[in-house]
Design an enzyme around this catalytic site. Structure first.
Site, PDB file in Angstrom:
ATOM      1  N   VAL A 101      54.162  45.601  43.523  1.00 46.63           N
ATOM      2  CA  VAL A 101      53.183  44.658  42.981  1.00 46.63           C
ATOM      3  C   VAL A 101      53.489  43.227  43.401  1.00 46.63           C
ATOM      4  CG1 VAL A 101      52.197  43.743  40.861  1.00 46.63           C
ATOM      5  CG2 VAL A 101      52.815  46.157  40.991  1.00 46.63           C
ATOM      6  N   HIS A 109      23.285  45.963  33.596  1.00 42.19           N
ATOM      7  CA  HIS A 109      23.023  45.870  35.031  1.00 42.19           C
ATOM      8  C   HIS A 109      22.546  44.462  35.360  1.00 42.19           C
ATOM      9  CE1 HIS A 109      21.696  47.052  39.032  1.00 42.19           C
ATOM     10  NE2 HIS A 109      20.569  46.397  38.795  1.00 42.19           N
TER      11      HIS A 109
END
Lengths: 447, 461
Positions: free
Chosen positions: B176, B437
């Site tokens: 990471v 949406h």
């Protein structure tokens, strides 16, 4: 990765065991089959042998814990470096949360490994309300489920912690058996229920008299004493116990035993009165099948047994145990004598297996040697009755209008009045008495 | 005498201290460095600040596509550093304020156990009924590449962009930290090479998504060498000459770089604490093992966060801090949560639950639903269409097993997936939930629909 040691199925229908004593410490090296821990189930103490060699890295249960079978009780690391560095291994084992300890130990099936698993595995499966439909049919035990994690909503997990409920035990009513908050609540209530039901029976409050605090000692109710307490309470609460007492003139039996003793001894068997009582009881049971029955309350059925397994109460240093002599109808008096002697001896040494302590259909308690005129024995539930036999002693009785000294014996039959009526019990007891009063007649019909 | 002393004020430590104070305990927090620990001072927060700065550069370049043409951005690294510090200062000041506001006594100094219930801090004795060890972790060291503050740097030093952007940067370690710094410096203009010893970057993560991420990083100019180890380096004319060897043996190669970032992981800071004096055990890697209440082998002594166990994630430490504090206060608390993980690369990588390999290891039949961000309206408008969402469910009962996201907004999207997993939701639950949406979040719904071959915006083959 350390392996888990699971509490094995210790005997048929035994669902839990009490951890009595750890015999090894964390970090100790253990050999395969070395006794790990003393576990008590159903009146017997078993030393569990280690299923594998390695280092005991962690005990997962404490002494005094009562744990269901199949519960992981310890972690053992088999690897060589673990053996070399038990400290590090112990630490490593702690680091791995138990559910990650994927490599679950093999089962230590000491007894009957053929038992249907589902029956024993989840003691709640039967009682739990289940919504119809196949989805929730058999919920896997958590921790051992295929996801390594109980399916539960976070709030249910927290509630379980707050209520002290093991969420792994809670049957989930959600999709895929997901445990919901309501499930935890219902389960907790259900857990509390037996106590509450018993609490038509109020718990007896205990108070120490002021000023006597120093003169009391408190010990936890553990081990055999706890089992005895549970069994007695169960018996007391379930059976409708009723007593009939009668007496028998066993002068003939005393003479017969006296005569047979040397012969039995020659066969290597010490002959007591018990095998004769067993035979007499067997013959009476055959005439009164009700006395050899049990009540299956859950099913609402009376179970008549066509086998005769007679329990015998034995006082041991640890407490009362009841070894079972199986198939009394297939054994001679001499065989019974030998088996009784063996089981009594092993009971006193605490060496009986759980299977030898369960499955009675009727019991006999002999309290002869200790004194007392007669007792009101408590029934070894789910048996229907128990016969108490007492001291044989010469007492004055009237025979042909004359007072004579005869060998007399009191017999007390304690029976569950739900199954056996008073007249039946009295007649049953007479059947026993007739046989021990005339042992030659009894032996005429003996196997 | 305190009810509770917390050693360390990183994310785990300050969560523990504040929660314990909320529960009415008399709490002290000991801090040897800066309040806020690694995360706030030299970890999560400053890294994200720089990532944002570097990303903005990228956005500016990409704006030309829709007709916004910027002049070549000017890079003022000193100012960037100041901005980073301002954020850090604001947050650490906030934490200090919260500690104070909750009545937590802050003790500056290095704590050392002198017994299971007592500490010494700067010659002063402190006693407490319970103690929480939250000392965190520090960069691990690779022999031959000892950080020297000049050629070989740790993540802490690499945050100091004021040092300048090296022309060529070698990152040792494809985890990471390595990848996040590789992303920052690649965008700031460095020619970055990442070497990773194992078979893939982000070892253990979903290999399919990792492959896509590697491809994306390569497109951004980052060279990735897996199964490779850096064995030595020497100063050469105009930089550093580093020898790289194939992990399995074979012919070595030499690369010329200007700076090396050592990012081979972190190790727990459990040494020097006098844990022996308290009888607290550590394992062979230096972690302090605990039970599910975060309690060590010594009752009343807890360990949380990086010093306790991997994964080394701030949010895991925070939760563990709350559990330890609540348990110390006599409340029923245990750590039994799912831990999501996030890598702030571009695109972001986030995951929670099982990978396919883990599920297979449990003998589970897995169904996978996928949805690519190329089919997402919102992703198109954001100019970030790289990546895929993968939803894993048990083929038998549709139970959600894991979610793996490579793509824009993955760090936020994974929270919904984590809640779904905690609720033991099914893929259908995700699919049946109305998502707004156009959003990135609706793609999670579509990935779950695809698992049942019912996604609308792609052909479910």
């Amino acid at each position: 990765m350390p392996k888990e040691v699971l509490l094995p199925e210790l005997a048929e229908s035994v669902v839990e065991g009490e951890i009595l004593k750890w015999l090894v410490g964390e970090g100790d090296v253990v050999a395969k089959d070395q006794p790990l821990v003393e576990v008590m189930t159903d009146k017997v103490t078993v030393e569990l042998p280690s299923p594998f060699a390695g280092v005991l890295v962690k005990k997962l249960v404490n002494e005094g814990d009562v744990v269901p079978i199949e519960t992981p009780i310890a972690l053992i690391d088999e690897s060589a470096e673990a053996a070399a560095a038990p400290e590090a291994a112990a630490a490593a084992a702690q680091a791995a949360p138990p559910e990650e300890a994927e490599d679950r130990g093999e089962r230590l099936s000491l007894f009957k490994p053929d038992k249907t698993e589902a029956e024993v595995k989840n003691p709640f499966a039967g009682g739990a309300k289940k919504p119809a439909g196949p989805a929730v049919a058999e919920r896997p035990r958590a921790g051992t489920n295929k996801y390594g994690r109980v399916l539960a909503v976070p709030a249910a997990r927290q509630l379980a912690r707050e209520l002290g409920v093991d969420i792994a035990q809670v049957p989930g009513s959600g999709p895929n058996g997901r445990v919901r908050v309501e499930d935890v609540r219902a389960f907790a209530e259900q857990q509390a229920a037996p106590a509450a039901a018993a609490a038509g029976r109020p718990t007896v409050p205990y108070r120490t008299p002021a000023g006597y605090e120093e003169l009391e000692e408190r010990l936890p109710l553990r081990g055999l004493r706890r089992v005895i307490a549970q069994q007695m309470t169960a018996s007391h609460l379930s059976a409708v116990r009723t007593l009939v007492v009668d007496e028998a003139d066993v002068t003939e039996l005393v003479a017969l035993r006296q005569r047979l003793k040397p012969r039995a001894e020659a066969a290597g068997v010490k002959l007591s009165y018990l095998p004769f009582f067993f035979k007499a009881t067997l013959q009476a049971l055959r005439k009164f099948p009700m006395v050899n029955s049990s009540l299956d309350e859950a099913a609402g059925e009376i179970v008549y047994k066509k086998y005769y397994h007679l329990g015998l109460s034995v006082a041991t240093d640890a407490g009362l145990v009841v070894p079972v002599i199986r198939d009394v109808d297939q054994k001679t008096v001499l065989e019974l004598a030998a088996e009784i002697n063996d089981k009594v001896a092993r009971a006193r040494e605490g060496k009986l297996s759980p299977d030898e302590l369960s499955g009675s259909s009727f019991s006999i308690t002999s309290v002869g040697n200790l004194g007392g005129l007669f007792t009101f024995p408590i029934i070894n539930v789910p048996d229907a009755a128990i016969l108490g036999v007492h001291t044989i002693q010469k007492r004055p009785v009237v025979r042909d209008d004359a007072i004579v000294a005869r060998e007399m014996l009191y017999l007390s039959l304690s029976f569950d009045h739900r199954l056996v009526d008073g007249a039946e019990a009295t007649l049953f007891l007479r059947e026993v008495i007739e046989r021990i009063e005339d042992p030659y007649w009894m032996l005429l019909g003996a196997v | 005498m305190h009810d509770l002393i917390v050693i360390g004020t990183g994310p785990g430590g300050y969560h523990a201290a504040i929660r314990a104070a909320q529960l009415g305990l008399k709490v002290a927090a000991v801090e040897a460095g800066a309040v806020g620990g690694v995360c706030l001072n030299v970890g999560c927060i400053p890294t994200k600040a720089l990532l944002h700065a570097a990303e903005t550069l990228e956005h500016a370049k990409k704006a030309a596509e829709f007709g916004l043409v910027y002049a070549e951005p000017e890079r003022d690294l000193a100012k960037m550093g100041k901005w980073r510090d301002k954020i850090v200062k604001k947050l650490t000041g906030g934490v200090a304020g919260l500690l104070k506001g909750n009545g937590v006594e802050l003790v500056q100094g290095f704590a050392k156990f002198t017994g299971p219930r007592e500490l010494e801090v700067g010659g002063k004795k402190l006693e407490a009924k319970k103690i929480i060890v939250a000392t965190g972790s520090e960069p691990a060291v690779l022999p031959g590449f000892e950080p020297d503050g000049e050629h070989v740097l740790t993540s802490t030093e690499m945050l100091e962009v004021e040092r300048g952007v090296p022309e060529r940067l070698l990152v040792i370690g494809g985890g990471v930290i390595g990848l996040e710094f590789a992303s920052i410096y690649a965008r700031l203009g460095s020619d970055v090479t990442v070497v990773e010893y194992t078979e893939q970057i982000l070892p253990g993560s979903d290999p399919e998504l990792v492959k896509l991420l590697a491809r994306s990083l390569k497109k951004q100019g980052i060279t990735i060498k897996t199964r490779t180890q850096a064995s030595k380096y020497k100063k050469a004319r105009g930089g550093l000459s580093v020898t790289l060897e194939p992990a399995g043996g074979g012919e070595a190669e030499t690369v010329q770089v200007d700076r090396i970032l050592l990012a081979v992981g972190r190790r727990p800071r459990s040494g020097g604490l006098g844990l022996e004096a308290a009888g607290v055990r550590t394992d062979e890697r230096g972690f302090v093992p605990t039970n599910e209440h975060m309690e060590t082998n010594v009752p009343g002594v807890y360990a949380i966060g990086d010093v306790a166990r991997p994964p080394l994630l701030a949010h895991k430490a925070m939760k563990e801090g709350l559990v330890a504090a609540e348990h110390a206060a006599g409340r029923p608390a245990a750590f039994d949560q799912q831990i999501p993980s996030v890598v702030y690369t571009q695109p972001e990588f986030a995951s929670v639950g099982m990978t396919e390999a883990e599920a297979a290891g449990r003998g589970l039949q897995v169904r996978v639903g996928r949805f690519p961000f190329t089919a997402s309206g919102r992703a198109l408008t954001l100019q970030q269409t790289e990546g895929v969402i993968k939803v894993l469910a048990d083929a038998e009962n549709d139970l959600l097993l894991g979610v793996h996201i490579l793509g824009p907004g993955a760090s936020d999207l994974i929270a919904e997936a984590t809640l779904a997993l905690e609720m033991a939701a099914t893929a259908s639950d995700l699919a049946l939930t109305v998502h707004p949406h156009p959003t990135l979040a609706e793609n999670l719904m579509e990935a779950a629909e695809n698992l049942h071959k019912r996604a609308i915006h792609i052909l479910n083959r």
